[in-house]
Design a protein around this motif. Structure first.
Motif, mmCIF file in Angstrom:
data_model
loop_
_atom_site.group_PDB
_atom_site.id
_atom_site.type_symbol
_atom_site.label_atom_id
_atom_site.label_comp_id
_atom_site.label_asym_id
_atom_site.label_seq_id
_atom_site.Cartn_x
_atom_site.Cartn_y
_atom_site.Cartn_z
ATOM 1 N N VAL A 335 0.865 -1.175 0.000
ATOM 2 C CA VAL A 335 0.000 0.000 0.000
ATOM 3 C C VAL A 335 0.906 1.231 0.000
ATOM 4 O O VAL A 335 1.929 1.255 0.693
ATOM 5 C CB VAL A 335 -0.917 0.035 1.241
ATOM 6 C CG1 VAL A 335 -1.789 1.287 1.218
ATOM 7 C CG2 VAL A 335 -1.799 -1.192 1.294
ATOM 8 N N ILE A 336 0.531 2.207 -0.812
ATOM 9 C CA ILE A 336 1.314 3.444 -0.875
ATOM 10 C C ILE A 336 0.558 4.558 -0.159
ATOM 11 O O ILE A 336 -0.616 4.795 -0.434
ATOM 12 C CB ILE A 336 1.558 3.865 -2.347
ATOM 13 C CG1 ILE A 336 2.356 2.776 -3.087
ATOM 14 C CG2 ILE A 336 2.263 5.215 -2.423
ATOM 15 C CD1 ILE A 336 2.495 3.031 -4.583
ATOM 16 N N ALA A 337 1.220 5.242 0.763
ATOM 17 C CA ALA A 337 0.644 6.434 1.390
ATOM 18 C C ALA A 337 1.327 7.655 0.782
ATOM 19 O O ALA A 337 2.554 7.778 0.844
ATOM 20 C CB ALA A 337 0.867 6.386 2.889
ATOM 21 N N ALA A 365 -4.386 8.438 -1.194
ATOM 22 C CA ALA A 365 -3.962 9.766 -1.636
ATOM 23 C C ALA A 365 -5.050 10.809 -1.396
ATOM 24 O O ALA A 365 -5.010 11.890 -1.959
ATOM 25 C CB ALA A 365 -3.590 9.719 -3.123
ATOM 26 N N THR A 366 -6.046 10.460 -0.569
ATOM 27 C CA THR A 366 -7.115 11.430 -0.286
ATOM 28 C C THR A 366 -7.231 11.628 1.221
ATOM 29 O O THR A 366 -6.695 10.850 2.004
ATOM 30 C CB THR A 366 -8.477 10.949 -0.832
ATOM 31 O OG1 THR A 366 -8.748 9.657 -0.289
ATOM 32 C CG2 THR A 366 -8.486 10.887 -2.343
ATOM 33 N N PHE A 373 -0.770 7.938 6.277
ATOM 34 C CA PHE A 373 0.118 6.826 6.635
ATOM 35 C C PHE A 373 -0.619 5.816 7.528
ATOM 36 O O PHE A 373 -0.573 4.598 7.286
ATOM 37 C CB PHE A 373 1.368 7.346 7.344
ATOM 38 C CG PHE A 373 2.386 6.275 7.623
ATOM 39 C CD1 PHE A 373 3.260 5.847 6.625
ATOM 40 C CD2 PHE A 373 2.453 5.659 8.872
ATOM 41 C CE1 PHE A 373 4.189 4.849 6.870
ATOM 42 C CE2 PHE A 373 3.376 4.653 9.122
ATOM 43 C CZ PHE A 373 4.244 4.250 8.116
ATOM 44 N N ASP A 374 -1.334 6.329 8.530
ATOM 45 C CA ASP A 374 -2.071 5.438 9.433
ATOM 46 C C ASP A 374 -3.193 4.713 8.698
ATOM 47 O O ASP A 374 -3.454 3.532 8.930
ATOM 48 C CB ASP A 374 -2.652 6.223 10.611
ATOM 49 C CG ASP A 374 -1.561 6.654 11.572
ATOM 50 O OD1 ASP A 374 -0.434 6.112 11.448
ATOM 51 O OD2 ASP A 374 -1.811 7.535 12.412
ATOM 52 N N LYS A 375 -3.837 5.471 7.812
ATOM 53 C CA LYS A 375 -4.927 4.878 7.028
ATOM 54 C C LYS A 375 -4.380 3.723 6.164
ATOM 55 O O LYS A 375 -4.968 2.632 6.108
ATOM 56 C CB LYS A 375 -5.508 5.973 6.122
ATOM 57 C CG LYS A 375 -6.979 5.834 5.808
ATOM 58 C CD LYS A 375 -7.498 7.173 5.273
ATOM 59 C CE LYS A 375 -8.387 6.996 4.078
ATOM 60 N NZ LYS A 375 -8.745 8.288 3.458
ATOM 61 N N ILE A 379 -4.709 -1.071 5.962
ATOM 62 C CA ILE A 379 -5.085 -1.936 4.833
ATOM 63 C C ILE A 379 -4.161 -3.158 4.840
ATOM 64 O O ILE A 379 -2.943 -3.005 4.823
ATOM 65 C CB ILE A 379 -4.976 -1.164 3.495
ATOM 66 C CG1 ILE A 379 -5.930 0.040 3.518
ATOM 67 C CG2 ILE A 379 -5.265 -2.082 2.307
ATOM 68 C CD1 ILE A 379 -5.776 0.976 2.326
ATOM 69 N N PRO A 380 -4.729 -4.386 4.872
ATOM 70 C CA PRO A 380 -3.862 -5.581 4.942
ATOM 71 C C PRO A 380 -2.931 -5.681 3.726
ATOM 72 O O PRO A 380 -3.394 -5.738 2.593
ATOM 73 C CB PRO A 380 -4.864 -6.742 4.946
ATOM 74 C CG PRO A 380 -6.169 -6.138 5.369
ATOM 75 C CD PRO A 380 -6.157 -4.729 4.876
#
Ligand code: ATP
Ligand code: MG
Length: 415
Positions: A335-337, A365-366, A373-375, A379-380
């Protein structure tokens, strides 16, 4: 007319016995189908697609009027043109119809596999639906016992690769050739006639129309009579005996365990020789996970040339329920933050490259950049990539197991 905002439009309810799937069960379902698609290729089975709707005669003629499916479970309707249409309750008859109408005899022996929805008007309960799904494999145009054995080895490998072979037993019987079967049938009728008074209502009907079916009756009243009925063995012709021996020799050579069940019948008239079920005690009353047999008489019953064939079907929902909890890893690779909106274009380039390299990746990205980052961390996924700007420089921090981070690092480095 006044507008009453509180008047709600009623939501149409789903048809009884149908399922909506999302999340865990949908993942399990997909895993069964993907495993089947992989394994059928290993055995050289070609993918086939046949229609969901067929003329009613396709099933009425091939399954026989006395079977449960035809007598009470079919979804049949007249379409706008006045033709009687049936939603397929099984695959085999439709595939046999397709074999005849497309002239696929030229490809014999033809090994095919398919999967999809089937429809039966049954009493809905756990593991029993009105729309359900099956995996299906058929070999058309082969009279070789090697075809039966290979088909069973294929089924066995599928169950092993799904991780559910433990507790599942292959039970096997032979229904002989036409001569063996007719002699056996006469002996069975004589036996059941002698116990007419003690048979269940259903079995009395079967006695006239389909006496073999009494053998696998689930009615407690019938069991002692069915259990004391003669086996087919004394009636097998030497050809039929050789055929069965060749099938079991093929299984033994491939290391597939099997058990003889002399009470196992596939009730339809067109069945010959091999009949089998993979059964488990882990599903309560719905114990059969995969079943099939040789149906040398079917294609002829549909008006085609005499064509030997053998096949099996397995309920996808039942297989999905048997999967172990840990077989499905639906985590993403990464996952990319995006921690800084000015890096969005770069992050999109990274995610395109990741996916292009076969890595399942999502992007956050929203919303507030500080919270992304926490969001993303929730995500698994096997890796987490933070992309942003520090001291005027772009950074991409990768966390995760070392093999994967090295791979991701190599992808990002060349952008
Ligand atoms: P049963 O004795 O359970 O009614 P069947 O003999 O009607 O089974 P088949 O026609 O041989 O079943 O179908 C093969 C497989 O399809 C079954 O073993 C089962 O896994 C699945 N199956 C059959 N009917 C249903 C249903 N109504 N809902 C879910 N799965 C089903
Ligand atoms: Mg049934």
């Amino acid at each position: 007319m006044s507008k009453d905002k509180s008047a709600k439009i009623p939501t149409p309810q789903p048809v009884r016995g149908t399922q909506d799937m999302l999340g865990d069960f949908a993942d399990r379902f997909a895993h069964v189908v993907e495993t089947f698609e992989r394994v059928r290729r290993l055995y050289g089975y070609k993918r086939i697609e046949v229609p969901v709707i067929e003329p009613t005669a396709v099933f009425a003629r091939s399954l026989g009027e006395t079977t449960d499916v035809v007598s009470k479970e079919m979804y049949s309707f007249e379409d706008r043109g006045g033709e009687s249409i049936t939603l397929r309750p099984e695959f085999t008859a439709g595939i046999a119809r397709a074999y005849i109408t497309n002239g696929w005899q030229q490809f014999a022996p033809l090994k095919v596999a398919t999967h999809g929805p089937l429809f039966r008007y049954e009493r809905p309960q756990k593991g029993r639906y009105r729309q359900f799904h099956q995996l299906d494999a058929e070999v058309l145009g082969s009279d070789s016992a090697l075809a039966d054995a290979e088909l069973l080895v294929f089924a066995d490998q599928l169950l092993k690769e799904l991780g559910i072979a433990e507790g599942v037993t292959l039970t096997l019987n032979t229904l002989g050739d036409a001569a063996s079967r007719d002699a056996w049938r006469a002996a069975l009728v004589e036996h059941f006639e002698a116990h007419r008074g003690d048979l269940s209502e259903d079995s009395l009907t079967r006695l006239d129309k389909n006496p073999l079916r009494i053998l696998d009756s689930k009615d407690a009243k019938d069991r002692p009579i069915a259990d004391s009925a003669p086996d087919i063995d004394a009636f097998l012709t030497s050809e039929a005996r050789d055929f069965f021996d060749a099938v079991t020799a093929g299984l033994d050579a491939a290391g597939v365990a099997w058990e003889r069940n002399a009470r196992l019948v596939r009730g339809l008239d067109y069945y010959r020789h091999t009949a089998f079920e993979f059964v488990t005690d882990r599903l309560g009353a719905q114990g059969t996970v995969l079943a099939g047999g040789r149906y040398d008489g079917l294609i002829e019953a549909l008006g085609g040339p005499p064509t030997p064939a053998v096949g099996w079907a397995a309920g996808i929902e039942r297989l999905a329920m048997l999967l172990a909890d840990d077989v499905i890893d639906n985590r993403l690779d990464a996952v990319i933050a995006v921690e800084d909106d000015s890096q969005l274009a770069f992050a999109l380039k990274v995610i395109a490259a990741m996916r292009g390299n076969g890595l399942a990746t999502e992007i956050v990205a929203t919303g507030s950049p500080r919270k992304r980052f926490d969001k993303a961390g929730k995500i698994p996924a096997h890796a987490l990539i933070a992309i942003g700007t520090r001291n005027g420089e772009t950074y991409a921090n990768i966390r995760g197991d070392s093999e994967l981070t090295t791979k991701i690092d190599a992808i990002i480095r060349v952008l």
